[in-house]
Design an enzyme around this catalytic site. Structure first.
Site, PDB file in Angstrom:
ATOM      1  N   ALA A  57       0.859  -1.195   0.000  1.00  0.00           N
ATOM      2  CA  ALA A  57       0.000   0.000   0.000  1.00  0.00           C
ATOM      3  C   ALA A  57       0.886   1.232   0.000  1.00  0.00           C
ATOM      4  CB  ALA A  57      -0.909  -0.009   1.218  1.00  0.00           C
ATOM      5  N   GLN A 100       0.181  -1.180  -5.320  1.00  0.00           N
ATOM      6  CA  GLN A 100      -1.113  -0.854  -4.716  1.00  0.00           C
ATOM      7  C   GLN A 100      -1.077   0.609  -4.286  1.00  0.00           C
ATOM      8  OE1 GLN A 100      -2.301  -2.185  -0.715  1.00  0.00           O
ATOM      9  NE2 GLN A 100      -4.119  -3.061  -1.662  1.00  0.00           N
ATOM     10  N   TYR A 183      -9.772   1.283   4.636  1.00  0.00           N
ATOM     11  CA  TYR A 183      -9.069   2.523   4.282  1.00  0.00           C
ATOM     12  C   TYR A 183     -10.004   3.435   3.477  1.00  0.00           C
ATOM     13  CZ  TYR A 183      -5.271   0.000   6.357  1.00  0.00           C
ATOM     14  OH  TYR A 183      -4.512  -0.692   7.263  1.00  0.00           O
ATOM     15  N   LEU A 302      -5.349 -16.924   3.957  1.00  0.00           N
ATOM     16  CA  LEU A 302      -5.018 -18.266   4.445  1.00  0.00           C
ATOM     17  C   LEU A 302      -5.087 -19.330   3.357  1.00  0.00           C
ATOM     18  CD1 LEU A 302      -6.387 -18.301   8.099  1.00  0.00           C
ATOM     19  CD2 LEU A 302      -4.019 -18.136   7.294  1.00  0.00           C
TER      20      LEU A 302
HETATM   21  C1  FMN Z   1       2.921  -7.864   6.811  1.00  0.00           C
HETATM   22  C2  FMN Z   1       1.618  -7.637   6.118  1.00  0.00           C
HETATM   23  C3  FMN Z   1       1.392  -6.426   5.472  1.00  0.00           C
HETATM   24  C4  FMN Z   1       0.194  -6.223   4.759  1.00  0.00           C
HETATM   25  N1  FMN Z   1       0.036  -5.073   4.048  1.00  0.00           N
HETATM   26  C5  FMN Z   1      -1.016  -4.946   3.213  1.00  0.00           C
HETATM   27  C6  FMN Z   1      -1.086  -3.888   2.283  1.00  0.00           C
HETATM   28  O1  FMN Z   1      -0.168  -3.075   2.138  1.00  0.00           O
HETATM   29  N2  FMN Z   1      -2.196  -3.796   1.505  1.00  0.00           N
HETATM   30  C7  FMN Z   1      -3.215  -4.703   1.585  1.00  0.00           C
HETATM   31  O2  FMN Z   1      -4.197  -4.568   0.852  1.00  0.00           O
HETATM   32  N3  FMN Z   1      -3.140  -5.748   2.415  1.00  0.00           N
HETATM   33  C8  FMN Z   1      -2.067  -5.905   3.205  1.00  0.00           C
HETATM   34  N4  FMN Z   1      -1.955  -7.014   4.007  1.00  0.00           N
HETATM   35  C9  FMN Z   1      -2.974  -8.070   3.887  1.00  0.00           C
HETATM   36  C10 FMN Z   1      -2.521  -9.144   2.909  1.00  0.00           C
HETATM   37  O3  FMN Z   1      -2.315  -8.602   1.605  1.00  0.00           O
HETATM   38  C11 FMN Z   1      -3.505 -10.317   2.820  1.00  0.00           C
HETATM   39  O4  FMN Z   1      -4.721  -9.875   2.284  1.00  0.00           O
HETATM   40  C12 FMN Z   1      -3.755 -10.963   4.190  1.00  0.00           C
HETATM   41  O5  FMN Z   1      -2.560 -11.099   4.926  1.00  0.00           O
HETATM   42  C13 FMN Z   1      -4.413 -12.345   4.029  1.00  0.00           C
HETATM   43  O6  FMN Z   1      -3.618 -13.183   3.221  1.00  0.00           O
HETATM   44  P1  FMN Z   1      -2.625 -14.297   3.865  1.00  0.00           P
HETATM   45  O7  FMN Z   1      -3.483 -15.205   4.696  1.00  0.00           O
HETATM   46  O8  FMN Z   1      -2.020 -15.006   2.652  1.00  0.00           O
HETATM   47  O9  FMN Z   1      -1.618 -13.591   4.679  1.00  0.00           O
HETATM   48  C14 FMN Z   1      -0.804  -7.229   4.744  1.00  0.00           C
HETATM   49  C15 FMN Z   1      -0.570  -8.423   5.423  1.00  0.00           C
HETATM   50  C16 FMN Z   1       0.617  -8.642   6.090  1.00  0.00           C
HETATM   51  C17 FMN Z   1       0.841  -9.970   6.761  1.00  0.00           C
END
Ligand code: FMN
Length: 367
Positions: A57, A100, A183, A302
């Site tokens: 982001a 993003q 957001y 997940l």
């Molecule tokens: C360290 C971290 C930073 C994240 N930063 C963003 C972000 O910048 N923009 C966003 O839309 N989601 C962000 N997320 C959410 C992830 O993109 C994702 O949607 C969420 O972690 C679920 O996916 P996962 O289970 O594979 O982690 C972040 C997640 C983590 C763990």
């Protein structure tokens, strides 16, 4: 033939497989400028064999940052810092890189998560006054945001377009707009955070107006042959909030305007949310959106298993899967998935000798 490793065209961008690296804030920028950390972080993910790397982001204005360590793309300095990082990464990887673009609205001005993540009040070090559709704070007791007037909305819309022009100059392959996780754009969509009585609040059409205006501004600022997509939270997980039916209406309106893909996440708008967290917990939301639109849909949340990811794409629940925590934990996840399915992935020539003897077709060096 693995569905996960079949190519896909998204708005003119050719992807080698269906694995996308989700945007992940690193809270490691200085005044919005990327640092050496981003060379390391993006650099190693760019060797992972995924089809697309999405930069975290990135705020279109200084006050749109979630924390004071967020990346930005509002100034020449921001652009130069990002160019330096991209040049390093691209020297060693041809993975397409998307960005993003976002604005945190009332969820801006926070401490970095590893320092607690709390809101920092304006006037305190690293804090500033936040803005939002309505003067309602995210958490009770927080400094409330200022309600944006029409001039404020125009400024933010123009800032999105200006950042998209900077992204184009940086030869980024795609722009994803951050319409999720509570957001600014999501704050306009949800009736829980948007209590406006002007043409930007009230009916669904009015609540969608500002996010769609931002989409249009970015779509016309970014080259027509490169995709612009939207990340949404398909539900607030709160009674009376934004939900999947409204998300489908939003996705259809975006599709009509030339949106290339919808990335389906959820939540983040209201602390009362009750999320049924578990493997693939957001996939039913992606499936519902995919049934309603003709453009590619990305599922996230997940998704950690190879067969799990294959099933999501193979059964048509989504066209792609995005990984966040799973690929931080195991940046070679796509290599291991390709080995599991007998498919191949891009690997840098420096690492070709690591190919396990039983997976002789695994590495594609691009030659
Ligand atoms: C360290 C971290 C930073 C994240 N930063 C963003 C972000 O910048 N923009 C966003 O839309 N989601 C962000 N997320 C959410 C992830 O993109 C994702 O949607 C969420 O972690 C679920 O996916 P996962 O289970 O594979 O982690 C972040 C997640 C983590 C763990």
């Amino acid at each position: 033939m693995s569905a996960l490793f079949s190519p896909l065209d998204v708005g003119g961008l050719r992807l080698r497989n269906r694995i996308v690296i989700a945007p992940m804030c690193q809270y490691s920028a200085e005044d919005g400028c990327m640092t050496d950390w981003h060379v390391i972080h993006l650099g190693h993910l760019a060797l992972s064999g995924a089809a697309l790397l999405t930069i975290e982001a990135t705020s279109v204005t200084p006050e749109g940052r979630i924390s004071w360590g967020d990346t930005g793309l509002w100034s020449d300095d921001n652009e130069a810092a990002m160019r330096r990082v991209l040049e390093s990464v691209r020297r060693w990887s041809d993975m397409p890189i998307a960005i993003q673009l976002g604005h945190a609205g009332r969820k801006a001005s926070t401490e970095k998560p590893w320092s607690g993540g709390a809101q920092i009040a304006p006037g305190e070090e690293h804090g500033w006054q936040t803005v939002a559709p309505s003067p309602i704070p995210f958490l009770d007791g927080e400094n409330p945001p200022l309600e944006l007037d029409e001039a404020g909305l125009a400024r933010i819309r123009d800032a999105f377009a200006e950042s998209a022009r900077r992204a184009a100059r940086l030869e980024l392959a795609a722009v994803q707009l951050h319409g999720a996780h509570g957001y600014l754009l999501h704050q306009f969509l949800s009736p829980l955070s948007n209590r406006r009585t002007d043409r930007y609040g009230g009916s669904l059409e009015n609540r969608m107006r500002f996010p769609l205006e931002v989409f249009d501004a970015v779509r016309s600022a970014f080259p027509a042959d490169r995709p612009v997509s939207m990340r949404v939270s398909a539900t607030d997980w709160v009674e009376g909030g934004w939900d999947v039916e409204q998300t489908i209406a939003f996705a259809k309106a975006l599709e009509e305007r030339g949106c290339a893909a919808i990335h389906v996440s959820s939540g983040g708008l209201d602390p009362r949310q009750k999320i049924p967290v578990g493997p693939s917990y957001q996939v039913p939301l992606a499936r519902a959106v995919r049934r309603a639109v003709g453009i590619p849909v990305i599922a996230v949340g997940l998704i950690t298993g190879f067969e799990q990811a294959e099933a999501i794409v193979g059964t048509g629940d989504a066209d792609m899967v995005a990984l966040a925590r799973g690929i931080l934990y195991d940046p070679r996840w796509p290599w291991h998935a390709a080995a599991h399915f007998g498919a191949s992935v891009m690997a840098p020539p420096q690492y070709l000798r690591s190919q396990p003897y039983q997976h002789r077709q695994l590495f594609d060096s691009g030659d």
